[in-house]
Motif scaffolding. Structure first.
Motif, PDB file in Angstrom:
ATOM      1  N   LEU A  37       3.712  -3.001   1.380  1.00  0.00           N
ATOM      2  CA  LEU A  37       4.970  -2.791   0.646  1.00  0.00           C
ATOM      3  C   LEU A  37       4.774  -2.978  -0.855  1.00  0.00           C
ATOM      4  N   LEU A  38       4.014  -4.008  -1.234  1.00  0.00           N
ATOM      5  CA  LEU A  38       3.750  -4.277  -2.645  1.00  0.00           C
ATOM      6  C   LEU A  38       2.951  -3.142  -3.272  1.00  0.00           C
ATOM      7  N   SER A  39       1.912  -2.704  -2.592  1.00  0.00           N
ATOM      8  CA  SER A  39       1.082  -1.609  -3.104  1.00  0.00           C
ATOM      9  C   SER A  39       1.901  -0.329  -3.276  1.00  0.00           C
ATOM     10  N   THR A  40       2.707  -0.002  -2.286  1.00  0.00           N
ATOM     11  CA  THR A  40       3.543   1.205  -2.354  1.00  0.00           C
ATOM     12  C   THR A  40       4.536   1.134  -3.508  1.00  0.00           C
ATOM     13  N   ALA A  41       5.175  -0.017  -3.680  1.00  0.00           N
ATOM     14  CA  ALA A  41       6.163  -0.175  -4.760  1.00  0.00           C
ATOM     15  C   ALA A  41       5.508  -0.078  -6.133  1.00  0.00           C
ATOM     16  N   LEU A  42       4.345  -0.703  -6.283  1.00  0.00           N
ATOM     17  CA  LEU A  42       3.663  -0.640  -7.577  1.00  0.00           C
ATOM     18  C   LEU A  42       3.185   0.773  -7.885  1.00  0.00           C
ATOM     19  N   GLN A  43       2.699   1.487  -6.875  1.00  0.00           N
ATOM     20  CA  GLN A  43       2.256   2.867  -7.112  1.00  0.00           C
ATOM     21  C   GLN A  43       3.437   3.786  -7.414  1.00  0.00           C
ATOM     22  N   ALA A  44       4.601   3.484  -6.871  1.00  0.00           N
ATOM     23  CA  ALA A  44       5.792   4.282  -7.195  1.00  0.00           C
ATOM     24  C   ALA A  44       6.196   4.045  -8.648  1.00  0.00           C
ATOM     25  N   ALA A  45       6.092   2.789  -9.113  1.00  0.00           N
ATOM     26  CA  ALA A  45       6.454   2.459 -10.492  1.00  0.00           C
ATOM     27  C   ALA A  45       5.377   2.859 -11.482  1.00  0.00           C
ATOM     28  N   LEU A  46       4.115   2.755 -11.060  1.00  0.00           N
ATOM     29  CA  LEU A  46       2.966   3.046 -11.924  1.00  0.00           C
ATOM     30  C   LEU A  46       2.014   3.982 -11.189  1.00  0.00           C
ATOM     31  N   PRO A  47       2.293   5.279 -11.151  1.00  0.00           N
ATOM     32  CA  PRO A  47       1.497   6.216 -10.351  1.00  0.00           C
ATOM     33  C   PRO A  47       0.006   6.240 -10.703  1.00  0.00           C
ATOM     34  N   TRP A  48      -0.344   5.915 -11.929  1.00  0.00           N
ATOM     35  CA  TRP A  48      -1.742   5.930 -12.347  1.00  0.00           C
ATOM     36  C   TRP A  48      -2.575   4.857 -11.645  1.00  0.00           C
ATOM     37  N   ALA A  50      -2.989   4.390  -8.507  1.00  0.00           N
ATOM     38  CA  ALA A  50      -3.673   4.967  -7.349  1.00  0.00           C
ATOM     39  C   ALA A  50      -4.944   5.706  -7.729  1.00  0.00           C
ATOM     40  N   THR A  51      -5.025   6.175  -8.965  1.00  0.00           N
ATOM     41  CA  THR A  51      -6.186   6.974  -9.368  1.00  0.00           C
ATOM     42  C   THR A  51      -7.178   6.195 -10.225  1.00  0.00           C
ATOM     43  N   GLU A  52      -6.872   4.958 -10.531  1.00  0.00           N
ATOM     44  CA  GLU A  52      -7.754   4.133 -11.364  1.00  0.00           C
ATOM     45  C   GLU A  52      -8.703   3.354 -10.453  1.00  0.00           C
ATOM     46  N   PRO A  53     -10.005   3.714 -10.444  1.00  0.00           N
ATOM     47  CA  PRO A  53     -10.928   3.096  -9.481  1.00  0.00           C
ATOM     48  C   PRO A  53     -11.257   1.627  -9.742  1.00  0.00           C
ATOM     49  N   GLN A  54     -11.071   1.151 -10.955  1.00  0.00           N
ATOM     50  CA  GLN A  54     -11.463  -0.222 -11.260  1.00  0.00           C
ATOM     51  C   GLN A  54     -10.286  -1.196 -11.306  1.00  0.00           C
ATOM     52  N   ILE A  55      -9.111  -0.765 -10.854  1.00  0.00           N
ATOM     53  CA  ILE A  55      -7.950  -1.646 -10.810  1.00  0.00           C
ATOM     54  C   ILE A  55      -7.875  -2.280  -9.418  1.00  0.00           C
ATOM     55  N   GLY A  56      -7.654  -3.574  -9.372  1.00  0.00           N
ATOM     56  CA  GLY A  56      -7.522  -4.267  -8.098  1.00  0.00           C
ATOM     57  C   GLY A  56      -6.221  -5.039  -8.045  1.00  0.00           C
ATOM     58  N   LEU A  57      -5.548  -4.972  -6.928  1.00  0.00           N
ATOM     59  CA  LEU A  57      -4.291  -5.678  -6.724  1.00  0.00           C
ATOM     60  C   LEU A  57      -4.531  -6.829  -5.766  1.00  0.00           C
ATOM     61  N   HIS A  58      -4.215  -8.039  -6.186  1.00  0.00           N
ATOM     62  CA  HIS A  58      -4.356  -9.214  -5.329  1.00  0.00           C
ATOM     63  C   HIS A  58      -3.088  -9.384  -4.500  1.00  0.00           C
ATOM     64  N   THR A  59      -3.255  -9.784  -3.250  1.00  0.00           N
ATOM     65  CA  THR A  59      -2.069 -10.108  -2.470  1.00  0.00           C
ATOM     66  C   THR A  59      -1.478 -11.398  -3.026  1.00  0.00           C
ATOM     67  N   ILE A  60      -0.222 -11.627  -2.770  1.00  0.00           N
ATOM     68  CA  ILE A  60       0.459 -12.801  -3.308  1.00  0.00           C
ATOM     69  C   ILE A  60       0.212 -13.981  -2.371  1.00  0.00           C
ATOM     70  N   HIS A  61      -0.273 -15.070  -2.927  1.00  0.00           N
ATOM     71  CA  HIS A  61      -0.602 -16.249  -2.139  1.00  0.00           C
ATOM     72  C   HIS A  61       0.414 -17.358  -2.393  1.00  0.00           C
ATOM     73  N   VAL A  62       0.677 -18.114  -1.347  1.00  0.00           N
ATOM     74  CA  VAL A  62       1.524 -19.299  -1.458  1.00  0.00           C
ATOM     75  C   VAL A  62       0.740 -20.468  -0.884  1.00  0.00           C
ATOM     76  N   ALA A  63       1.323 -21.646  -0.955  1.00  0.00           N
ATOM     77  CA  ALA A  63       0.657 -22.839  -0.449  1.00  0.00           C
ATOM     78  C   ALA A  63       0.360 -22.703   1.042  1.00  0.00           C
ATOM     79  N   GLY A  64      -0.728 -23.320   1.463  1.00  0.00           N
ATOM     80  CA  GLY A  64      -1.096 -23.312   2.871  1.00  0.00           C
ATOM     81  C   GLY A  64      -0.245 -24.267   3.676  1.00  0.00           C
ATOM     82  N   SER A  65      -0.418 -24.232   4.976  1.00  0.00           N
ATOM     83  CA  SER A  65       0.321 -25.133   5.861  1.00  0.00           C
ATOM     84  C   SER A  65      -0.141 -26.561   5.622  1.00  0.00           C
ATOM     85  N   GLN A  66       0.786 -27.413   5.177  1.00  0.00           N
ATOM     86  CA  GLN A  66       0.460 -28.816   4.934  1.00  0.00           C
ATOM     87  C   GLN A  66       1.727 -29.590   4.614  1.00  0.00           C
ATOM     88  N   ASN A  67       1.639 -30.889   4.648  1.00  0.00           N
ATOM     89  CA  ASN A  67       2.758 -31.777   4.317  1.00  0.00           C
ATOM     90  C   ASN A  67       4.047 -31.421   5.059  1.00  0.00           C
TER      91      ASN A  67
END
Length: 106
Positions: A37-48, A50-67
């Motif tokens: 969903l994140l990748s699709t939304a970003l490509q809709a907002a910024l179509p370029w 998808a064609t930029e080979p050196q761009i990387g999108l990190h998934t969004i991380h939150v805290a792990g299971s603890q406490n």
């Protein structure tokens, strides 16, 4: 006795010509399975993206299971609660920064 840190030969080294662009996320939660969903939304907002080979999108991380908090199971109906410190990270070459910044909506 002094602290001695072992060198890890398998550690990933990020080249000096690569930077991470961090963006604040303005929402309280996202689906656990948000990557597509994140990748699709970003490509809709910024179509370029998808064609930029050196761009990387990190998934969004939150805290792990603890406490006493348990990470929700995978699925489209479950959500991750984001903290104010959670960021969207896009990895890009330094030479591509003018392109990235000029093509982003204000």
């Amino acid at each position: 006795m002094f602290w001695h840190e072992d060198k890890n030969p398998d550690e990933v080294q990020i080249p000096d010509d690569i930077v991470d662009l961090l963006f604040t996320i303005d929402c309280k939660s996202i689906p656990v399975d948000h990557a597509h969903l994140l990748s699709t939304a970003l490509q809709a907002a910024l179509p370029w993206l998808a064609t930029e080979p050196q761009i990387g999108l990190h998934t969004i991380h939150v805290a792990g299971s603890q406490n006493g908090w348990q990470r929700p199971a995978h699925g489209s109906e479950t959500e991750l609660l984001l903290s104010r410190r959670t960021k969207l990270i896009i990895r890009a070459p330094k030479c591509g920064l003018p392109i990235c910044c000029s093509n982003c909506p204000a």
